[in-house]
Design an enzyme around this catalytic site. Structure first.
Site, short mmCIF file in Angstrom:
data_model
loop_
_atom_site.label_atom_id
_atom_site.label_comp_id
_atom_site.label_asym_id
_atom_site.label_seq_id
_atom_site.Cartn_x
_atom_site.Cartn_y
_atom_site.Cartn_z
N ARG A 98 0.86 -1.17 0.00
CA ARG A 98 0.00 0.00 0.00
C ARG A 98 0.91 1.23 0.00
NH1 ARG A 98 -2.16 -3.35 4.18
NH2 ARG A 98 -4.25 -4.17 3.71
N LYS B 299 -2.59 -1.92 7.83
CA LYS B 299 -3.81 -1.44 8.47
C LYS B 299 -3.92 -2.02 9.88
CE LYS B 299 -6.66 -0.52 4.41
NZ LYS B 299 -7.94 -0.81 3.72
N HIS C 73 -2.43 1.87 -6.00
CA HIS C 73 -3.12 0.62 -5.73
C HIS C 73 -3.22 -0.25 -6.98
CE1 HIS C 73 -4.47 -0.37 -1.76
NE2 HIS C 73 -5.47 -1.08 -2.20
N ARG D 67 -0.51 -2.68 -6.79
CA ARG D 67 -0.83 -3.73 -5.80
C ARG D 67 -1.81 -4.74 -6.40
NH1 ARG D 67 -1.19 -4.67 -0.09
NH2 ARG D 67 -3.30 -5.06 0.68
N HIS E 201 -4.14 -8.96 4.04
CA HIS E 201 -5.60 -8.93 4.18
C HIS E 201 -6.02 -9.71 5.41
CE1 HIS E 201 -6.43 -8.12 -0.37
NE2 HIS E 201 -6.19 -7.02 0.30
N TYR F 98 -9.34 -11.07 -6.45
CA TYR F 98 -8.36 -11.21 -7.52
C TYR F 98 -8.55 -12.50 -8.31
CZ TYR F 98 -6.32 -7.30 -5.12
OH TYR F 98 -6.14 -6.07 -4.55
#
Length: 306
Positions: free
Chosen positions: A159, A183, A252, A255, A278, A287
């Site tokens: 990110r 995150k 992004h 990514r 994630h 994806y």
């Protein structure tokens, strides 16, 4: 409790106890500020006045003003977090938003570049760095830095906040790994390849031409301080402006591209989830849809009886 006070205390809770980033806390505040605005029109100023009908009307008001489904879903999540927190802390006897539902957001497949497009981007950046090599200085250092940025974003599927947050000690050039804080302040280690290693070494060698004073950040801006997220967005947007394709043109995209290329190459979903950081496998599964769409498009173009 007054709504404004409740939002202030809730925001402090998100930052201090949940470890949410300043950006995420601001987003929650913005959504809940709109709730306060709407509640005032219904003569509600305290948390005790929040009920399911008012919250539904608030979302309906947003919908009638043309807000996107994704925005309404985000607002629904924000208020459910607030009312859940109020109930858990005993500020209110019940959770007013337990049964609140928002329309599901439209799911758009992310923009993904081809391998040829990635190679083209990097080749163009390399030419820019070479063109400035005869005049060593800040411009050459910035050009070399840009190569390292794109290589690392793509190689490690970072990110942009993770990239600009890197310190000098976070990159292990011997083990080909980078330690990032994602995150929720969750730390993970991501690998990168030899091309990224070469680009990082090249940037490390010219980095002293940019640094001003004591600076622990690895990627630096033109003024010698820590590189900002906006500068990275502007760099990638400028590069992608010349690349065919639709969809958002920002960091992004690299990514998304890295994740899709890994799955195309046979990587398993769990490994890609770990690389991306994630929390939910469901997020990573997006994806697989991208890979399936790319496969169908290749089939339509290549198969004689498609």
């Amino acid at each position: 409790m007054l709504l404004e006070r409740a939002v202030d205390e809730f925001a402090a809770y998100l930052a201090a106890e949940r470890g949410f980033s300043a950006h995420t806390v601001r987003a929650y505040r913005a959504d809940l500020a709109d709730l306060i605005r709407f509640a005032v029109t219904r003569e509600v100023a305290e948390t005790g006045g929040l009920d399911l009908e008012l919250l539904r009307d608030w979302l309906w008001d947003g919908s009638s003003r043309g807000l996107a489904k994704s925005t309404l879903a985000r607002r629904s999540a924000a208020v459910r977090s607030l009312t859940g927190w109020l109930a858990r802390t005993g500020s209110e006897p019940r959770d007013a938003a337990t049964r609140l539902r928002a329309p599901k957001s439209d799911q758009h497949l992310p923009r993904v570049l081809t391998r040829e497009q990635i190679d083209g981007l990097l080749a163009g950046l390399a030419r820019r760095a070479t063109a400035t090599a005869d005049d060593p200085g800040p411009q050459h250092a910035l050009a070399v830095r840009d190569v390292a940025i794109v290589e690392l974003l793509y190689a490690s599927a970072l990110r942009v906040s993770e990239l600009v947050g890197l310190g000098e000690g976070d990159i292990d050039l011997d083990r080909l790994t980078v330690r990032v804080v994602g995150k929720g302040s969750k730390e993970r280690v991501a690998p990168f390849g030899v091309p990224a290693q070469r680009a990082i070494i090249a940037y490390r060698d010219v980095r002293p031409q940019l640094v001003q004073g004591a600076q622990s950040a690895f990627f630096l801006g033109a003024r010698g301080g820590r590189l900002g997220s906006r500068a990275v967005y502007e760099l990638i947007a400028a590069l992608l402006a010349e690349v065919p394709g639709s969809g958002p043109a920002g960091p992004h995209t690299l990514r998304h591209t890295a994740a899709t290329h890994l799955l195309d190459g046979g990587a398993d979903l769990r490994s890609v989830q770990e690389l991306l950081g994630h929390a939910s496998l469901g997020t990573t599964q997006l994806y697989t849809h991208v890979s399936a769409e790319r496969l169908k498009e290749s089939y339509r173009l290549a198969h004689p009886r498609a």
